[in-house]
Design a protein around this motif. Structure first.
Motif, PDB file in Angstrom:
ATOM      1  N   ILE A 258      14.842  -9.552  65.018  1.00 42.57           N
ATOM      2  CA  ILE A 258      15.651  -8.675  65.859  1.00 42.57           C
ATOM      3  C   ILE A 258      14.767  -7.654  66.579  1.00 42.57           C
ATOM      4  CG2 ILE A 258      17.298  -6.751  65.705  1.00 42.57           C
ATOM      5  CD1 ILE A 258      18.758  -9.271  65.550  1.00 42.57           C
TER       6      ILE A 258
ATOM      7  N   SER B 213      15.150  -4.300  69.661  1.00 47.55           N
ATOM      8  CA  SER B 213      16.153  -3.355  70.179  1.00 47.55           C
ATOM      9  C   SER B 213      16.950  -3.966  71.325  1.00 47.55           C
ATOM     10  CB  SER B 213      15.487  -2.053  70.608  1.00 47.55           C
ATOM     11  OG  SER B 213      14.494  -2.312  71.580  1.00 47.55           O
TER      12      SER B 213
ATOM     13  N   GLU C   8      26.205  -1.780  64.867  1.00 43.67           N
ATOM     14  CA  GLU C   8      25.440  -2.796  64.154  1.00 43.67           C
ATOM     15  C   GLU C   8      25.756  -4.187  64.693  1.00 43.67           C
ATOM     16  OE1 GLU C   8      26.455  -2.437  60.031  1.00 43.67           O
ATOM     17  OE2 GLU C   8      28.342  -3.466  60.273  1.00 43.67           O
TER      18      GLU C   8
ATOM     19  N   VAL D 155      22.856  -6.133  60.835  1.00 45.83           N
ATOM     20  CA  VAL D 155      21.606  -5.463  61.159  1.00 45.83           C
ATOM     21  C   VAL D 155      21.947  -4.098  61.731  1.00 45.83           C
ATOM     22  CG1 VAL D 155      19.458  -5.523  62.463  1.00 45.83           C
ATOM     23  CG2 VAL D 155      20.497  -7.657  61.730  1.00 45.83           C
ATOM     24  N   LYS D 156      21.348  -3.069  61.149  1.00 42.49           N
ATOM     25  CA  LYS D 156      21.543  -1.701  61.623  1.00 42.49           C
ATOM     26  C   LYS D 156      20.235  -1.186  62.188  1.00 42.49           C
ATOM     27  CE  LYS D 156      25.089  -0.712  58.225  1.00 42.49           C
ATOM     28  NZ  LYS D 156      25.503   0.106  57.089  1.00 42.49           N
ATOM     29  N   SER D 157      20.345  -0.232  63.068  1.00 47.02           N
ATOM     30  CA  SER D 157      19.173   0.396  63.655  1.00 47.02           C
ATOM     31  C   SER D 157      19.193   1.871  63.283  1.00 47.02           C
ATOM     32  CB  SER D 157      19.221   0.230  65.178  1.00 47.02           C
ATOM     33  OG  SER D 157      18.122   0.861  65.765  1.00 47.02           O
TER      34      SER D 157
ATOM     35  N   ASP E  54      14.158   3.263  65.329  1.00 49.14           N
ATOM     36  CA  ASP E  54      14.257   1.935  65.915  1.00 49.14           C
ATOM     37  C   ASP E  54      13.785   0.837  64.956  1.00 49.14           C
ATOM     38  OD1 ASP E  54      15.166   0.409  68.093  1.00 49.14           O
ATOM     39  OD2 ASP E  54      13.109   0.066  68.749  1.00 49.14           O
TER      40      ASP E  54
ATOM     41  N   LYS F 104      14.811  -1.969  62.180  1.00 48.11           N
ATOM     42  CA  LYS F 104      15.999  -2.755  61.876  1.00 48.11           C
ATOM     43  C   LYS F 104      16.042  -3.103  60.385  1.00 48.11           C
ATOM     44  CE  LYS F 104      16.275  -2.701  66.274  1.00 48.11           C
ATOM     45  NZ  LYS F 104      15.665  -1.471  66.617  1.00 48.11           N
TER      46      LYS F 104
END
Length: 161
Positions: A57, A59, A68, A112-114, A118, A120
């Motif tokens: 992944i 950005s 997410e 998937v969270k940021s 930045d 992941k």
């Protein structure tokens, strides 16, 4: 076992999409920039690949950077031979759930969270619902890897030996 359905949210140009698949060969057809590659890449991302073509992944993969990415998959044993059903369901027995027709299925929940730096943080869980899903054993997860065959853009030239 085959991929029966996938639900994708916030991945590339897909805000929200759901696809149903059949056992056997499935075709994804559509105009350019309609999300065909995003669907394939979502599958590749969650299931990983057997080859060393590393995919992760970035950005740019977030449709909305403040939300997410979620990719939910359901694998089914419908239309499998009895032998395949027994062998494959034994591999995943502790993670299986049963649908409304009392048929075994494997539900995969990928998020998937940021964060503010930045970075992941992917989460891969299996279980009947997200609320009770658990981590899958790494050796068991190896059985979910896929082989990715790149699309033929110019089949006539690319198939020449």
């Amino acid at each position: 076992m085959y991929l029966k359905s996938i639900k994708i949210q916030n991945f590339r140009n897909i805000k929200q999409a759901q696809c149903q698949f059949n056992a056997g060969l499935n075709l994804i057809v559509g105009p350019n920039d309609s999300g065909k590659t995003a669907i394939i890449d979502a599958i590749r991302l969650v299931l990983r690949q057997i080859v060393d073509d590393y995919f992760r992944i970035s950005s740019d993969d977030f449709n909305d950077p403040n939300s997410e990415i979620t990719i939910d998959m359901v694998f089914s044993y419908e239309n499998c031979t009895d032998e395949a059903r027994i062998i494959e369901s034994a591999m995943f027995s502790e993670y299986l759930s049963f649908n409304s027709a009392n048929k075994p299925e494997l539900n995969v929940w990928y998020n998937v969270k940021s964060n503010e730096k930045d970075i992941k943080f992917p989460s891969f869980k299996v279980g009947p619902t997200k609320e009770v899903a658990v981590d899958m054993d790494a050796r068991c997860r190896e059985n979910l890897k896929v082989v990715y065959l790149r699309p033929l853009r110019d089949a006539e030239n690319e198939l020449k030996a």
